[in-house]
Design an enzyme around this catalytic site. Structure first.
Site, short mmCIF file in Angstrom:
data_model
loop_
_atom_site.label_atom_id
_atom_site.label_comp_id
_atom_site.label_asym_id
_atom_site.label_seq_id
_atom_site.Cartn_x
_atom_site.Cartn_y
_atom_site.Cartn_z
N SER A 223 0.84 -1.03 -0.15
CA SER A 223 -0.20 -0.06 -0.12
C SER A 223 0.91 1.27 -0.13
O SER A 223 1.97 1.25 -0.85
CB SER A 223 -1.08 -0.14 1.21
OG SER A 223 -2.05 0.90 1.04
N ASP B 284 -9.00 -3.81 -6.43
CA ASP B 284 -8.64 -3.21 -5.34
C ASP B 284 -9.23 -2.08 -5.11
O ASP B 284 -9.06 -0.83 -5.76
CB ASP B 284 -7.11 -3.20 -5.30
CG ASP B 284 -6.27 -2.46 -4.06
OD1 ASP B 284 -7.32 -2.26 -3.13
OD2 ASP B 284 -5.07 -2.72 -3.84
N HIS C 235 -7.32 -5.68 -1.17
CA HIS C 235 -6.57 -4.82 -1.46
C HIS C 235 -4.95 -5.68 -1.44
O HIS C 235 -4.60 -5.38 -2.71
CB HIS C 235 -6.28 -4.02 0.12
CG HIS C 235 -5.29 -2.84 0.15
ND1 HIS C 235 -4.82 -2.36 -1.17
CD2 HIS C 235 -4.59 -2.26 1.12
CE1 HIS C 235 -4.09 -1.28 -0.99
NE2 HIS C 235 -3.87 -1.24 0.44
#
Length: 550
Positions: free
Chosen positions: A258, A492, A520
């Site tokens: 991320s 995502d 994700h």
């Protein structure tokens, strides 16, 4: 089509004391955000010279020559691994350490050094070196991630071959950290509703939000001190290079998740000759303007919510009428949000249920399909019993609020502190108006914006003690770096697939691994195609030719 209502207090109640609902919808336990740009005086100045490379610790070429003497001392400091503090909750096989870093890389002697906390899960076999990792945020704790999750997030093969090393970036967690408020103060910031909310005019609501943003920034400066000016991502990239040298690795092996991919991508671009094996899973695109980041995310969270509703209809536990379809369910949820914002029901612990709490609960469950049943429980409990406990439980999990009212980290204090330094501040009224118009078109739930609301931008960063020096966001290239992997999930919601495609295109040596699915982080979903490809890359150096679709 989304059913929108006209509520004068909607944007205040949608996010509590947060300046705008959209900005805070971006943050999450393993999320994105942090687009960095060229360095500037007083913030993230490049510490490395252009001379021939020097030697350090007898381990090979660990850094360039020409360093400020104060930085040489920091690059060459020794790291002493030992038992972790008891409050980390780490297992007996986990080791911890603390090292020093300059507060300001541009003028290292201007301030006392700051502390960076590290944690290491030693290799179970013969170690190939350190594999650094960051779980995202910005503001998520890499120490907690490795200490509490490292033994099951990383495969047996990776743990056999690497020392897994996490660290808390500057401003975060166990390192020298951003501090703003105590637990009660964070409750007010996240969940607070003005006492006279029912009678507030639109102008009064806006001014309340503005004052909340001003006070929160002032509190952060008072409690954090000068460090608040130096928690930008470029400084963290400098820290990471120093950490690489301290552990004795001539090249960086790194697994970023991320927002952690932004740290990794900026490292590749900044230090291409020090890149070892780097994987970026759930990548952010450093060229996307902050308002476009919000729009892209809201589009994908909307898609994920629609996918959730379609799945919900297949369950007998679903409280929504499948015959009415997703439009009917959205209308029901919008009516629910309107009702709680008008009636402001109080939960057992004294907090007020608002549309913001419901929105946070929805967002929290969109990171993984495994969480969707909890959202169904939340809707059912409210629609059938007027019980808001599950909504609050999901929202609390999103913000890291524990059942006793404490917060498990400083993530939502570090989050605005880092973001407000990393993104160019947008104050142009036409740009803000256009952003709000686009936001209203892609967001599933909300109200029609008034003329005044159309001009609300990022109130938190507009009133932050230190303004961003970033003038323009730049693509990453990493010219000359060895092959790196970019991993992306097609649906995502937090870091849209197109961001990963863009980063893979920008980086000269990047190869894209595409995982078709929801959620994700791809590696965490256990897909054998993804896990095998990532593990082989880290362990053997194998790069999927022409990319890979899983």
């Amino acid at each position: 089509m989304t059913v929108r209502t006209r509520r004068g207090r909607a944007r205040v109640l949608a996010a509590g004391a947060m300046a705008t609902a959209a900005m805070m919808a971006l943050s999450g336990c393993v999320m994105i955000q942090e687009l960095s740009a060229p360095t500037s005086p007083g913030q993230s100045d490049a510490p490395l010279g252009e001379n021939e490379r020097g030697e350090a610790q007898g381990e090979g070429n660990l850094y360039d020559g020409g360093l400020d003497p104060a930085l040489v001392e920091l690059y060459e400091q020794s790291v002493e691994w030992g038992p972790c503090p008891e409050d980390y909750g780490a297992g007996a096989d986990v080791e911890c350490a603390t090292v020093l870093a300059p507060m300001n890389w541009g003028t290292p002697e201007a301030h006392e050094p700051i502390e960076l906390a590290l944690v290491r899960l030693p290799a179970e076999g013969e170690s190939k070196g350190s594999l650094f990792t960051n779980p995202g945020g910005p503001g998520a704790s890499g120490v907690d991630f490795v200490a509490l999750s490292g033994s099951y997030f990383f495969s047996d093969a990776l743990r056999e071959n690497y020392d897994i090393v996490g660290w808390d970036p500057r401003g975060v967690g166990h390192s020298s950290a951003v501090e703003c408020r105590d637990d009660a103060g964070m409750d007010e910031y996240i969940y607070g509703v003005p006492e006279n909310a029912a009678s507030m005019s639109e102008s009064e609501s806006f001014e309340w939000s503005r004052q909340q943003a001003i006070q929160f920034g002032a509190d952060c400066l008072e409690k954090t001190g000068p460090l608040l000016e130096y928690v930008d991502t470029q400084s963290t990239v400098n820290d990471l290079d120093m950490l690489r040298a301290i552990v004795g690795d001539s090249a960086l092996n790194y697994f970023g998740l991320s927002y952690g991919t932004d740290i990794g991508a900026q490292y590749i671009d900044r230090f291409p000759d020090r890149v070892g094996r780097i994987v970026l899973d759930g990548a952010t695109d450093p060229t996307v303007p902050v308002f476009d980041v919000i729009i892209d995310q809201q589009e994908k969270f909307a898609d994920a919510t629609l996918a959730y509703l379609e799945d919900c209809f297949t369950s007998e536990a679903c409280p929504f009428d499948p015959n009415a379809g997703t439009e009917g369910a959205i209308a029901d949820i919008q009516a629910m949000m309107d009702n709680v914002d008008e009636t402001l029901p109080v939960a057992a612990d004294g907090r007020v249920l608002t549309s913001g709490v419901i929105n946070s609960a929805i967002t929290a469950t969109m990171y993984s399909e495994d969480s969707w049943p909890y959202l169904t429980q939340a809707f059912s409990a409210w629609m059938q019993e007027q019980n808001s406990a599950v909504f609050f439980a999901l929202s609390d999990s999103y913000y890291g609020r524990m059942p006793d009212g404490s917060y498990d980290s400083n993530m939502f204090e570090a989050f605005p502190a880092i973001n407000c330094l990393d993104y160019p501040l947008v104050t142009d009224e036409a740009t803000i108006r256009d952003f709000n118009q686009r936001l209203s078109e892609v967001t599933l739930f909300g109200s029609e914006y008034s003329e005044q609301e159309m001009l609300i931008g990022d109130l938190q960063c507009e009133n932050w003690p230190f303004k961003s020096r970033v003038q323009a966001q730049q693509p990453v290239q990493g010219v000359g770096a060895p092959p790196v992997l970019v991993v992306a999930t097609t649906n995502d919601p937090a870091t849209p697939f197109k961001w990963a495609v863009a980063v893979a295109d920008q980086l000269e040596s990047a190869v894209l691994i595409e995982f078709e699915g929801e959620g994700h982080i791809a590696y965490s979903q256990g897909d054998s195609c993804v896990v095998t490809a990532v593990d082989r890359y880290f362990i053997e150096g194998d790069v999927p030719p022409g990319g890979l679709k899983c």
